[in-house]
Design an enzyme around this catalytic site. Structure first.
Site, short mmCIF file in Angstrom:
data_model
loop_
_atom_site.label_atom_id
_atom_site.label_comp_id
_atom_site.label_asym_id
_atom_site.label_seq_id
_atom_site.Cartn_x
_atom_site.Cartn_y
_atom_site.Cartn_z
N ASP A 62 12.60 -16.68 -24.35
CA ASP A 62 13.74 -15.83 -24.69
C ASP A 62 13.70 -14.58 -23.83
O ASP A 62 12.90 -13.68 -24.07
CB ASP A 62 13.69 -15.49 -26.17
N GLU B 125 -5.23 0.32 -3.18
CA GLU B 125 -6.41 1.04 -3.67
C GLU B 125 -6.09 1.60 -5.05
O GLU B 125 -5.80 2.79 -5.21
CB GLU B 125 -6.78 2.16 -2.71
N GLU C 141 -6.58 3.19 -8.61
CA GLU C 141 -7.53 4.01 -9.35
C GLU C 141 -7.24 3.92 -10.84
O GLU C 141 -6.11 3.63 -11.24
CB GLU C 141 -7.43 5.48 -8.89
N GLU D 134 -14.56 7.93 -8.64
CA GLU D 134 -13.59 8.74 -7.92
C GLU D 134 -13.85 10.23 -8.17
O GLU D 134 -14.82 10.60 -8.81
CB GLU D 134 -12.16 8.36 -8.33
N GLU E 247 -12.55 3.64 -8.78
CA GLU E 247 -11.76 2.87 -7.83
C GLU E 247 -12.53 1.64 -7.41
O GLU E 247 -13.74 1.70 -7.16
CB GLU E 247 -11.43 3.73 -6.59
N HIS F 236 -2.82 3.84 -3.36
CA HIS F 236 -2.46 3.87 -1.95
C HIS F 236 -2.14 2.46 -1.48
O HIS F 236 -2.87 1.51 -1.79
CB HIS F 236 -3.61 4.44 -1.11
N ARG G 25 -4.98 14.11 5.56
CA ARG G 25 -4.88 13.54 4.21
C ARG G 25 -3.95 14.33 3.29
O ARG G 25 -3.80 13.99 2.13
CB ARG G 25 -6.28 13.42 3.57
N GLU H 181 -0.88 3.88 5.64
CA GLU H 181 -1.32 4.06 4.26
C GLU H 181 -0.32 4.97 3.55
O GLU H 181 -0.25 6.16 3.83
CB GLU H 181 -2.72 4.67 4.23
N ARG I 36 0.52 7.00 0.56
CA ARG I 36 -0.39 7.58 -0.42
C ARG I 36 0.30 8.10 -1.68
O ARG I 36 -0.37 8.53 -2.62
CB ARG I 36 -1.17 8.72 0.24
#
Length: 450
Positions: free
Chosen positions: A52, A137, A139, A194, A201, A250, A322, A339, A341
């Site tokens: 359903d 990645e 976490e 982490e 992670e 990420h 970063r 990547e 992020r």
């Protein structure tokens, strides 16, 4: 693993399988299932298991309730972590179909997130690419349970980034998760504590986009079940505790050409990124606001992407920085990748990857403004300095994300009309509920002041 129907019949007999979980994912990214006894295996193999759909958020209305689950045979898996006291359990990951009319074959349901990703991958192939490789990645936090088995916000460790036991007292739980993942075929590359207390992670090998998203859903299920076995609660909520870093997911991605080469790698450029990679980045940044509702889908998501907690809130890219939303890891050759992020772990992986893919392909088509890499630490820049660099910010809350999604026709097209309308409806309802709620912060701040 490639399975035929006969392979599955044989394995079920050899393993003495008693139950089959027919798993699928709803619009919000929640993994659902219909469990059938092994006596209905042939029904499953013949796409005859019905459910359903009117009770699933983002699916269909009550007068359209009947839907079918078509199992992807290659996702067949014996669930090693399940309680086997009632017999062994296996699973299929399924695509959702509507029944055909007047005896016609079933048709793919336009609101199925897995089907949405398949549709976007087909558009990619029509542009001349063989596959879209994705590595995530994810976490997560581990919290203690109370005496009734309910989650608390009490950490079970006091570790930090890459800490060892006894400071990292969750190491046994994390190892157990890795062992379970390895049993079912994951190639785990690393696991570690982490930055935040109670945060962890576990990284596993990249795969083609569809299998990667299937793996995210399986990963979350394993993590939650193994954590419970250790008397802990695992949560993928982006920001469960104020004042510390939240949890991201990420998304590392690259396109593979029909010749089997990485479309993002060019050994003859200064940073060894191809023109395709640069255009791809342009597309993702151009549509970053538009797809934020998909990659950061809940009210709590916007408590994570704020300055000061390592989460990228500035729409920018770099091959080393970063503090930017997109980073280019140092590896080159077939490992060259972007990547992204900003994505968090509350995102529906099928929809998030669909949105990123659609945005990147739009850039490759040459439809998006060219962007230069940023090497300044954006966390330390003033608003004026970021403005001078041409750096914009992601939406500050769910309402802004809804508005940006509404303005981005490409991202809405990648989701399809059904998911777009249902998503806007559901998220407006979530925002309305949230903005009416009086928080403890407001009480503490204002009750004696006014």
């Amino acid at each position: 693993m490639r399975y035929s129907k006969e392979d599955i019949r044989r394995i079920c007999k050899e393993e003495n399988i008693k139950y089959i979980r027919m798993q699928f994912t709803d619009m919000m990214g929640m993994l659902k299932n219909v469990e059938i006894p092994i006596t209905r295996l042939e029904d499953a193999l013949n796409n005859e298991v019905m459910f359903d759909g009117s009770s699933i958020e983002g699916f269909v209305r009550i007068h359209e309730a009947d839907m079918y689950l078509h199992p992807d045979l290659d996702t067949f898996l014996v669930l090693s972590w399940e309680d086997t006291s009632y017999g062994k359990v296996a699973r299929f990951i399924c695509d959702v179909y509507r029944p055909g009319k007047n005896g016609e074959p079933d048709v793919p349901f336009e609101g199925d997130p897995r089907g949405t990703l398949k549709r976007n991958l087909e558009l990619m192939r029509k542009m001349g690419y063989k596959s879209f490789n994705v590595g995530v990645e994810p976490e997560f936090f581990l919290f203690k349970l109370d005496e009734k088995g309910n989650p608390t916000l009490e950490f079970n460790d006091h570790g930090g980034y890459f800490d060892l036991s006894p400071t990292d007292s969750a190491v046994d739980c994390r190892r157990d998760i890795v062992l379970e993942l390895t049993k079912i075929g994951f190639t785990v590359e690393a696991s570690h504590h982490e930055v935040s207390t109670g945060q962890h992670e576990i990284n596993f090998k990249f795969n083609n986009a569809l299998e990667a998203c299937d793996n995210v859903q399986t990963f979350k299920l394993v993590v939650k079940n193994v954590a419970r076995r250790h008397g802990l609660h695992a949560t993928f909520m982006p920001k469960p505790v104020e004042g510390i870093n939240g949890s991201g997911m990420h998304v590392n991605c690259s396109l593979v050409t029909t010749e089997g080469k990485n479309a993002f790698f060019d050994p003859d450029t200064k940073n060894q990124l191809s023109q395709t990679a640069n255009l791809w980045i342009d597309g993702i940044l151009a549509h970053a606001k538009g797809f934020c509702l998909i990659t950061n889908p809940i009210v709590n998501s916007y408590k994570r992407i704020v300055p000061g907690y390592e989460a990228p809130c500035y729409i920018s890219w770099s091959d080393s920085n970063r503090s930017t939303m997109i980073r280019i890891p140092a590896s080159r050759g077939m490992k060259t990748r972007t990547e992204v992020r900003s994505v968090d772990v509350a995102a529906n992986p099928y929809l998030a990857v669909s949105a990123i893919l659609a945005a990147g392909l739009d850039g490759i088509k040459g439809n998006c403004k060219k962007t230069a890499p940023i090497y300044d630490n954006l966390y330390h820049c003033t608003d004026e300095e970021r403005k001078n660099l041409g750096v914009d910010t992601l939406p500050a809350n769910l309402k802004e994300a809804i508005d940006e999604f509404n303005k981005d026709n490409l991202i809405k097209e990648s989701m399809g009309e059904h998911i777009t309308s249902k998503m806007i409806e559901a998220k407006n309802r979530e925002w309305d509920e949230y903005r009416k709620y009086v928080t403890k912060w407001e009480i503490d701040r204002y009750i004696n002041r006014y």
